[in-house]
Design a protein around this motif. Structure first.
Motif, PDB file in Angstrom:
ATOM      1  N   LEU A 191       7.789  21.184 -70.154  1.00 16.49           N
ATOM      2  CA  LEU A 191       6.881  20.223 -70.794  1.00 16.49           C
ATOM      3  C   LEU A 191       5.772  19.802 -69.839  1.00 16.49           C
ATOM      4  O   LEU A 191       4.596  19.718 -70.217  1.00 16.49           O
ATOM      5  CB  LEU A 191       7.662  18.995 -71.262  1.00 16.49           C
ATOM      6  CG  LEU A 191       8.477  19.120 -72.552  1.00 16.49           C
ATOM      7  CD1 LEU A 191       9.131  17.788 -72.878  1.00 16.49           C
ATOM      8  CD2 LEU A 191       7.614  19.570 -73.713  1.00 16.49           C
ATOM      9  N   ILE A 192       6.135  19.528 -68.591  1.00 13.72           N
ATOM     10  CA  ILE A 192       5.143  19.114 -67.598  1.00 13.72           C
ATOM     11  C   ILE A 192       4.151  20.242 -67.342  1.00 13.72           C
ATOM     12  O   ILE A 192       2.930  20.035 -67.304  1.00 13.72           O
ATOM     13  CB  ILE A 192       5.845  18.690 -66.295  1.00 13.72           C
ATOM     14  CG1 ILE A 192       6.667  17.420 -66.539  1.00 13.72           C
ATOM     15  CG2 ILE A 192       4.828  18.469 -65.182  1.00 13.72           C
ATOM     16  CD1 ILE A 192       7.549  17.021 -65.377  1.00 13.72           C
ATOM     17  N   ASP A 193       4.677  21.471 -67.178  1.00 11.26           N
ATOM     18  CA  ASP A 193       3.805  22.619 -66.916  1.00 11.26           C
ATOM     19  C   ASP A 193       2.834  22.864 -68.064  1.00 11.26           C
ATOM     20  O   ASP A 193       1.649  23.157 -67.847  1.00 11.26           O
ATOM     21  CB  ASP A 193       4.648  23.880 -66.687  1.00 11.26           C
ATOM     22  CG  ASP A 193       5.283  23.907 -65.308  1.00 11.26           C
ATOM     23  OD1 ASP A 193       4.830  23.176 -64.420  1.00 11.26           O
ATOM     24  OD2 ASP A 193       6.261  24.673 -65.132  1.00 11.26           O
ATOM     25  N   LEU A 194       3.341  22.747 -69.299  1.00 11.49           N
ATOM     26  CA  LEU A 194       2.519  23.061 -70.467  1.00 11.49           C
ATOM     27  C   LEU A 194       1.513  21.977 -70.804  1.00 11.49           C
ATOM     28  O   LEU A 194       0.345  22.276 -71.109  1.00 11.49           O
ATOM     29  CB  LEU A 194       3.426  23.309 -71.679  1.00 11.49           C
ATOM     30  CG  LEU A 194       4.233  24.609 -71.679  1.00 11.49           C
ATOM     31  CD1 LEU A 194       5.301  24.557 -72.751  1.00 11.49           C
ATOM     32  CD2 LEU A 194       3.318  25.805 -71.894  1.00 11.49           C
ATOM     33  N   HIS A 195       1.943  20.727 -70.749  1.00  5.71           N
ATOM     34  CA  HIS A 195       1.115  19.654 -71.293  1.00  5.71           C
ATOM     35  C   HIS A 195       0.398  18.812 -70.241  1.00  5.71           C
ATOM     36  O   HIS A 195      -0.549  18.092 -70.581  1.00  5.71           O
ATOM     37  CB  HIS A 195       1.978  18.746 -72.167  1.00  5.71           C
ATOM     38  CG  HIS A 195       2.621  19.462 -73.318  1.00  5.71           C
ATOM     39  ND1 HIS A 195       1.893  20.020 -74.341  1.00  5.71           N
ATOM     40  CD2 HIS A 195       3.927  19.751 -73.589  1.00  5.71           C
ATOM     41  CE1 HIS A 195       2.716  20.600 -75.210  1.00  5.71           C
ATOM     42  NE2 HIS A 195       3.945  20.458 -74.771  1.00  5.71           N
ATOM     43  N   ILE A 196       0.834  18.889 -69.006  1.00  8.49           N
ATOM     44  CA  ILE A 196       0.179  18.100 -67.958  1.00  8.49           C
ATOM     45  C   ILE A 196      -0.608  19.003 -67.004  1.00  8.49           C
ATOM     46  O   ILE A 196      -1.810  18.850 -66.824  1.00  8.49           O
ATOM     47  CB  ILE A 196       1.202  17.252 -67.178  1.00  8.49           C
ATOM     48  CG1 ILE A 196       1.861  16.238 -68.127  1.00  8.49           C
ATOM     49  CG2 ILE A 196       0.524  16.529 -66.014  1.00  8.49           C
ATOM     50  CD1 ILE A 196       2.932  15.383 -67.484  1.00  8.49           C
ATOM     51  N   PHE A 197       0.083  19.980 -66.426  1.00 10.83           N
ATOM     52  CA  PHE A 197      -0.569  20.852 -65.453  1.00 10.83           C
ATOM     53  C   PHE A 197      -1.294  22.036 -66.093  1.00 10.83           C
ATOM     54  O   PHE A 197      -2.071  22.716 -65.415  1.00 10.83           O
ATOM     55  CB  PHE A 197       0.445  21.363 -64.439  1.00 10.83           C
ATOM     56  CG  PHE A 197       1.029  20.294 -63.565  1.00 10.83           C
ATOM     57  CD1 PHE A 197       0.213  19.339 -62.978  1.00 10.83           C
ATOM     58  CD2 PHE A 197       2.390  20.234 -63.335  1.00 10.83           C
ATOM     59  CE1 PHE A 197       0.743  18.343 -62.166  1.00 10.83           C
ATOM     60  CE2 PHE A 197       2.935  19.249 -62.519  1.00 10.83           C
ATOM     61  CZ  PHE A 197       2.112  18.301 -61.937  1.00 10.83           C
ATOM     62  N   LYS A 198      -1.017  22.287 -67.394  1.00 13.89           N
ATOM     63  CA  LYS A 198      -1.625  23.446 -68.066  1.00 13.89           C
ATOM     64  C   LYS A 198      -1.413  24.710 -67.228  1.00 13.89           C
ATOM     65  O   LYS A 198      -2.342  25.474 -66.952  1.00 13.89           O
ATOM     66  CB  LYS A 198      -3.120  23.230 -68.300  1.00 13.89           C
ATOM     67  CG  LYS A 198      -3.475  21.907 -68.954  1.00 13.89           C
ATOM     68  CD  LYS A 198      -2.925  21.800 -70.361  1.00 13.89           C
ATOM     69  CE  LYS A 198      -3.365  20.492 -71.022  1.00 13.89           C
ATOM     70  NZ  LYS A 198      -2.833  20.338 -72.403  1.00 13.89           N
ATOM     71  N   ALA A 199      -0.194  24.927 -66.814  1.00 11.04           N
ATOM     72  CA  ALA A 199       0.131  25.977 -65.851  1.00 11.04           C
ATOM     73  C   ALA A 199      -0.140  27.375 -66.407  1.00 11.04           C
ATOM     74  O   ALA A 199      -0.018  27.630 -67.607  1.00 11.04           O
ATOM     75  CB  ALA A 199       1.593  25.869 -65.439  1.00 11.04           C
ATOM     76  N   SER A 200      -0.504  28.261 -65.524  1.00  9.31           N
ATOM     77  CA  SER A 200      -0.717  29.674 -65.830  1.00  9.31           C
ATOM     78  C   SER A 200       0.294  30.507 -65.053  1.00  9.31           C
ATOM     79  O   SER A 200       0.897  30.021 -64.088  1.00  9.31           O
ATOM     80  CB  SER A 200      -2.141  30.101 -65.434  1.00  9.31           C
ATOM     81  OG  SER A 200      -3.098  29.358 -66.157  1.00  9.31           O
TER      82      SER A 200
END
Length: 220
Positions: A191-200
């Motif tokens: 959730l953090i990667d997807l919605h906060i950090f917009k991780a690739s």
């Protein structure tokens, strides 16, 4: 003073626990109805994305691995998919999840030309996004255990990938509590990667080709 501090710690721990449970249930709810355990109910898809894991835990065969490989072979053999993407970690020359999976599937008579290898599937997010952006797939069947499939489906849903899941058997019950605890934390991180950090993904690179089996109807 000590009692207030202790009470505050208890309240904080309970709050964290409730948040973890809420995240876990939220992701499961978001993808409800998008996966199946029955291969006969699996909607045919162009390709299956098979998530890698270590083949052995110590000297013991990892049943998480075993069930994923057996499921991948059955999906191909029963014409539920026309190609496989094997995605996993390629950490060292002595540890290579995609190659290990490939070798086992070749022993099960799955044609090499219909197997694509993703050596940069370092985490589930990487594997899902790379299936879409590197391997050019827009419809994918995700193959793993239920806890893993649900998280992968959520990632796919957020990224606009048309995905369904095929859930394979779990490891022996004695290992479940450790797996579930790790999964709850992995869902929070997702959730953090997807919605906060917009991780690739760690790596994208050049497009990779997936070669599909020709449907029987087109051979005639």
């Amino acid at each position: 003073m000590f009692k207030k501090l202790a009470l505050g710690c208890v309240v904080a721990l309970l709050t964290i626990l409730l948040l973890l449970i809420a995240v876990d249930r939220y992701i499961s709810h978001q993808v409800a109805g998008m996966w199946s355990r029955d291969i006969n109910q699996v909607e045919p898809m162009p390709v299956a994305l098979v998530f890698g894991t270590s083949k052995y835990v110590g000297k013991r065969l990892n049943t998480f691995y075993q069930f994923r490989i057996e499921a991948a072979a059955k999906l191909y053999q029963q014409h539920k998919v026309d190609a496989l993407i094997l995605s996993g970690d390629n950490a060292t020359r002595y540890y290579n999840e995609p190659i290990t999976m490939l070798n086992d599937l070749l022993r099960m008579d799955i044609p090499r030309k219909h197997i694509a290898l993703d050596y940069a599937g370092f985490r589930t997010l990487d594997s899902v996004i790379r299936a879409q952006q590197v391997f050019g797939q827009q419809r994918v069947l995700l193959v793993s255990q239920q806890f893993h499939v649900e998280r992968a489906l959520y990632i796919a849903k957020v990224k606009g990938l048309d995905a369904r899941g095929f859930v394979v058997d779990d490891a022996p019950r004695k290992f479940h509590w450790r797996v579930r605890l790790r999964e709850v934390l992995a869902r929070v991180k997702a959730l953090i990667d997807l919605h906060i950090f917009k991780a690739s993904p760690h790596f994208l690179g050049e497009p990779e080709q997936v070669e599909f089996r020709i449907p029987e109807a087109l051979k005639e």
